[in-house]
Design an enzyme around this catalytic site. Structure first.
Site, mmCIF file in Angstrom:
data_model
loop_
_atom_site.group_PDB
_atom_site.id
_atom_site.type_symbol
_atom_site.label_atom_id
_atom_site.label_comp_id
_atom_site.label_asym_id
_atom_site.label_seq_id
_atom_site.Cartn_x
_atom_site.Cartn_y
_atom_site.Cartn_z
ATOM 1 N N TYR A 130 0.846 -1.183 0.000
ATOM 2 C CA TYR A 130 0.000 0.000 0.000
ATOM 3 C C TYR A 130 0.886 1.238 0.000
ATOM 4 O O TYR A 130 2.039 1.218 0.436
ATOM 5 C CB TYR A 130 -0.959 0.008 1.192
ATOM 6 C CG TYR A 130 -0.503 0.802 2.394
ATOM 7 C CD1 TYR A 130 -0.789 2.160 2.498
ATOM 8 C CD2 TYR A 130 0.218 0.201 3.415
ATOM 9 C CE1 TYR A 130 -0.368 2.887 3.605
ATOM 10 C CE2 TYR A 130 0.638 0.916 4.513
ATOM 11 C CZ TYR A 130 0.337 2.269 4.609
ATOM 12 O OH TYR A 130 0.769 2.988 5.678
ATOM 13 N N PHE A 222 -2.801 1.191 12.826
ATOM 14 C CA PHE A 222 -2.802 -0.146 12.219
ATOM 15 C C PHE A 222 -1.392 -0.571 11.808
ATOM 16 O O PHE A 222 -0.958 -1.694 12.084
ATOM 17 C CB PHE A 222 -3.735 -0.140 11.003
ATOM 18 C CG PHE A 222 -3.720 -1.406 10.197
ATOM 19 C CD1 PHE A 222 -4.560 -2.454 10.506
ATOM 20 C CD2 PHE A 222 -2.870 -1.534 9.097
ATOM 21 C CE1 PHE A 222 -4.558 -3.622 9.757
ATOM 22 C CE2 PHE A 222 -2.855 -2.692 8.340
ATOM 23 C CZ PHE A 222 -3.702 -3.730 8.668
ATOM 24 N N ASP A 223 -0.664 0.337 11.150
ATOM 25 C CA ASP A 223 0.690 0.012 10.682
ATOM 26 C C ASP A 223 1.600 -0.373 11.837
ATOM 27 O O ASP A 223 2.306 -1.387 11.795
ATOM 28 C CB ASP A 223 1.307 1.219 9.965
ATOM 29 C CG ASP A 223 0.508 1.668 8.765
ATOM 30 O OD1 ASP A 223 -0.721 1.756 8.879
ATOM 31 O OD2 ASP A 223 1.122 1.938 7.725
ATOM 32 N N THR A 224 1.587 0.476 12.869
ATOM 33 C CA THR A 224 2.468 0.249 14.012
ATOM 34 C C THR A 224 2.147 -1.071 14.694
ATOM 35 O O THR A 224 3.053 -1.858 15.005
ATOM 36 C CB THR A 224 2.330 1.393 15.026
ATOM 37 O OG1 THR A 224 2.650 2.633 14.386
ATOM 38 C CG2 THR A 224 3.254 1.183 16.209
#
Length: 452
Positions: A130, A222-224
């Protein structure tokens, strides 16, 4: 076009349900070149958007041109619409009709994390990526980002603006916030990756199928959370230095995002501390890691276990002495020794279980603690016998003499404890490579179809 009502991996499913359904990860393998289904892309690049009618068309066309020119595998570009209320859906439909590799996915709820989880879970591509719609990251980093995933070398890949080789143009405020946030992650969650928030990441599909259901956040954290869980599970994260130019028109609310991120750090830290996450389900099968190889006269993991045990043992001894000194103020030497040794033994077993022998989750935790109590009993007998011998020899020894004797007795008990831990309590961890890995069934995941 698909919507978020399409079937796939249920984001609300419990971790234990997901683990039982999908099992552990398979071994890493290089994706075959020039083979496979013609309609299945190797790479699916997701662009999460919310009210991006002005930038979306230029972004997708620029990305498409770059991939056609430089990417040697089939690909797909998926626009994940987070409930936009402007003309973003119309622009996305036009792009899907114009570009054969473009598709459109509509969600009726906002949240970048929700969009990525939904589209990635439903994608049939073996490599998922993404990037932000502003294309702040130079696209020349895309192939280096996904190459380690295609080759089977790594499980996840991230672009880093904080690497030494990165070239970044952005304001002082954002630079300070980014570096401060990553320092917080290093200090609180012991993260070793350098940049958690760069909107330029990729993951292997087989990893995503098992990892994503464990990620609770649906927004910017979310990424972390995904990276922290992957790192704690021992997955390999590849970092790529990027050229990055800040978008002055970014609509990200810095204060709200920072607040939500701090809440997420607390939640994930608490879950990791209590062992409530089944991270062992993310382990690769025996033989995937070269450290699994058995060499003659080299016990598996002995050096690492000795180091971890020494660190834990030193801290446990300090805790024991503090507890003993406290209990000694209102009880006799034997009672103070038993109480201090019991409390420190529980902490010692828990710490060695996680840090020295790498046991995660709650499986067999009660059994390990019970066996640790038995080891405690042996240590208690050794230290109590030392105190009794000192009393018989000196009659009324001083407190400092008691401490010296206890230190010597604890050192002997520590050596014995390590041998018992390794050979008896956690023997299934040191010898876990002897069992053949269970077969992994490939879950049926619906494909993302584009609307032309």
């Amino acid at each position: 076009m698909q919507t978020d009502s399409s079937p796939g991996i249920d984001p609300t499913a419990s971790a234990s349900t997901v683990s039982a359904r999908f099992g552990a990860l398979p071994a890493r393998e290089h994706l075959p070149a020039g083979s496979g289904e013609v309609d299945v892309p190797v790479l699916d690049v997701v662009i999460p958007v919310y009210n991006e009618e002005k930038d979306l068309g230029e972004c997708v066309r620029r990305l498409h041109h770059h991939l056609v020119r430089t990417f040697p595998y089939p690909f797909r570009i998926t626009v994940a619409d987070n409930a936009s209320n402007d003309s973003t859906p119309q622009v996305a439909h036009e792009l899907a009709a114009e570009l054969p590799e473009a598709s459109y996915f509509r969600l009726e709820q906002k949240g970048r994390g929700r969009a990525l989880r939904t589209v990635w879970s439903a994608s049939d591509a073996p490599v998922l990526a993404y990037m932000d719609v502003d294309l702040s990251t130079d696209l020349n980093a895309l192939l280096p980002l996904v190459a380690p995933l295609i080759s089977g070398h790594s499980d996840l890949a991230i672009g880093s603006r904080l690497a030494r080789a990165s070239r970044v143009v952005r304001g002082t405020k954002r630079e300070f916030i980014s570096r401060t946030y990553n320092l917080i992650l290093r200090g609180s969650l012991h993260a070793r990756f350098s940049d958690a928030q760069c909107g330029f990441k990729a993951i292997r599909r087989d990893v995503a199928q098992v990892l994503l259901p464990l990620v609770e956040d649906t927004g910017w954290f979310f990424d972390t959370e995904m990276l922290v869980l992957a790192e704690r599970a021992g997955l390999r994260i590849h970092e790529v230095p990027v050229d990055w130019v800040d978008d002055p028109n970014s609509t990200v609310h810095i204060v709200k995002t920072a607040t939500d991120d701090l809440k997420g750090v607390w939640r994930v830290g608490k879950a990791l501390a209590t062992g409530s996450l089944p991270l062992d389900r993310l382990a690769r099968p025996f033989g995937d890691d070269p450290r699994d190889r058995e060499l003659a006269d080299v016990p598996k993991g002995l050096a690492r276990q000795l180091l971890g045990f020494c660190v834990v043992g030193g801290l446990s001894t300090l805790l024991f002495l503090l507890l003993y000194s406290g209990f000694r103020t209102f009880s006799g030497a034997q009672i103070a020794n038993a109480l201090a040794l019991f409390v420190s033994a529980i902490a010692n077993t828990a710490a060695n279980r996680r840090l020295t022998f790498g046991v995660r989750g709650r499986d067999k935790a009660v059994r390990h603690q019970a066996q640790g109590i038995v080891v405690f009993g042996i240590g208690w007998a050794l230290t109590s016998g030392s105190l009794a011998a000192l009393d018989n020899a000196s009659g009324n020894p001083s407190h400092s003499t008691e401490l010296i004797v206890l230190i010597a007795a604890n050192l002997a008990a520590t050596i014995l404890r390590f041998l018992l831990f390794r050979a008896w309590v956690f023997n299934d961890q040191t010898d876990r490579g002897s069992a053949a890995p269970a077969p992994v069934q490939e879950p049926q995941v619906p494909q993302v179809r584009s609307q032309r």
